[in-house]
Motif scaffolding. Structure first.
Motif, PDB file in Angstrom:
ATOM      1  N   ILE A  26       0.893  -1.015  -0.131  1.00 14.18           N
ATOM      2  CA  ILE A  26       0.133  -0.124  -0.046  1.00 14.18           C
ATOM      3  C   ILE A  26       0.895   1.192  -0.022  1.00 14.18           C
ATOM      4  N   CYS A  45      -8.942   2.215  10.253  1.00 18.33           N
ATOM      5  CA  CYS A  45      -7.857   1.169  10.103  1.00 18.33           C
ATOM      6  C   CYS A  45      -8.110   0.268  11.385  1.00 18.33           C
ATOM      7  N   ALA A  47      -6.023  -1.994  12.448  1.00 17.84           N
ATOM      8  CA  ALA A  47      -4.641  -2.200  12.854  1.00 17.84           C
ATOM      9  C   ALA A  47      -3.895  -0.867  13.320  1.00 17.84           C
ATOM     10  N   TYR A  50      -2.638   3.931  10.307  1.00 17.61           N
ATOM     11  CA  TYR A  50      -2.496   5.373   9.874  1.00 17.61           C
ATOM     12  C   TYR A  50      -2.610   6.099  11.082  1.00 17.61           C
ATOM     13  N   CYS A  66      -0.468  -4.904   8.445  1.00 20.85           N
ATOM     14  CA  CYS A  66      -1.539  -4.774   7.648  1.00 20.85           C
ATOM     15  C   CYS A  66      -2.387  -5.998   7.577  1.00 20.85           C
ATOM     16  N   LEU A  67      -3.638  -5.873   7.815  1.00 19.70           N
ATOM     17  CA  LEU A  67      -4.415  -6.997   8.003  1.00 19.70           C
ATOM     18  C   LEU A  67      -5.284  -7.345   6.700  1.00 19.70           C
ATOM     19  N   CYS A  69      -7.422  -5.789   4.869  1.00 21.63           N
ATOM     20  CA  CYS A  69      -9.032  -6.079   5.101  1.00 21.63           C
ATOM     21  C   CYS A  69      -9.637  -5.118   3.777  1.00 21.63           C
ATOM     22  N   CYS A  72      -9.146   1.083   4.137  1.00 23.22           N
ATOM     23  CA  CYS A  72      -8.459   2.218   3.960  1.00 23.22           C
ATOM     24  C   CYS A  72      -8.873   2.564   2.480  1.00 23.22           C
TER      25      CYS A  72
END
Ligand code: SF4
Ligand code: SF4
Length: 101
Positions: A26, A45, A47, A50, A66-67, A69, A72
């Motif tokens: 990302i 987010c 997790a 950000y 990062c998951l 998902c 974001c």
């Protein structure tokens, strides 16, 4: 065997990460983020990757943890911000490994 969890932090602690530290999956454009006032990524987010600098207000993002998902990517696009200039899944063998569902 039944395992009881008391919080989302307990569940997240079960995950394992094989993060490609040199190749973020990302990428955000700091100039676009500087012009973004609502910054929905900060609160969406799960997790908490950000964050906002308390001194100068700049946005910071760290792809480690990062998951994957997609939240974001969704909130940034829906709000018409376009600050996320790349969103992809990590390459094979990298990324999050979920445990216990
Ligand atoms: S994909 Fe999900 S966990 Fe990863 S940075 Fe975006 S919101 Fe956070
Ligand atoms: S919502 Fe998008 S443009 Fe706004 S701060 Fe977050 S990543 Fe940057």
């Amino acid at each position: 065997m039944t395992t009881k969890y008391t919080s989302i932090e307990d569940l997240l602690a079960c995950d394992r990460f094989h993060t490609d530290e040199k190749h973020p999956h990302i990428v955000v454009d700091s100039r676009r983020c500087a012009a973004c006032t609502s910054r929905p990524c900060l609160t969406s987010c799960p997790a908490h990757l950000y964050t906002q600098d308390l001194q100068d207000g700049s946005l910071h993002f760290d792809h480690l943890g990062c998951l994957e998902c997609g939240t974001c990517r969704f909130v940034c696009a829906v709000m018409g911000k376009q600050g996320i200039i790349q969103w992809s899944y990590p390459k094979r063998t990298s990324g999050v490994q979920y445990r216990y569902g």
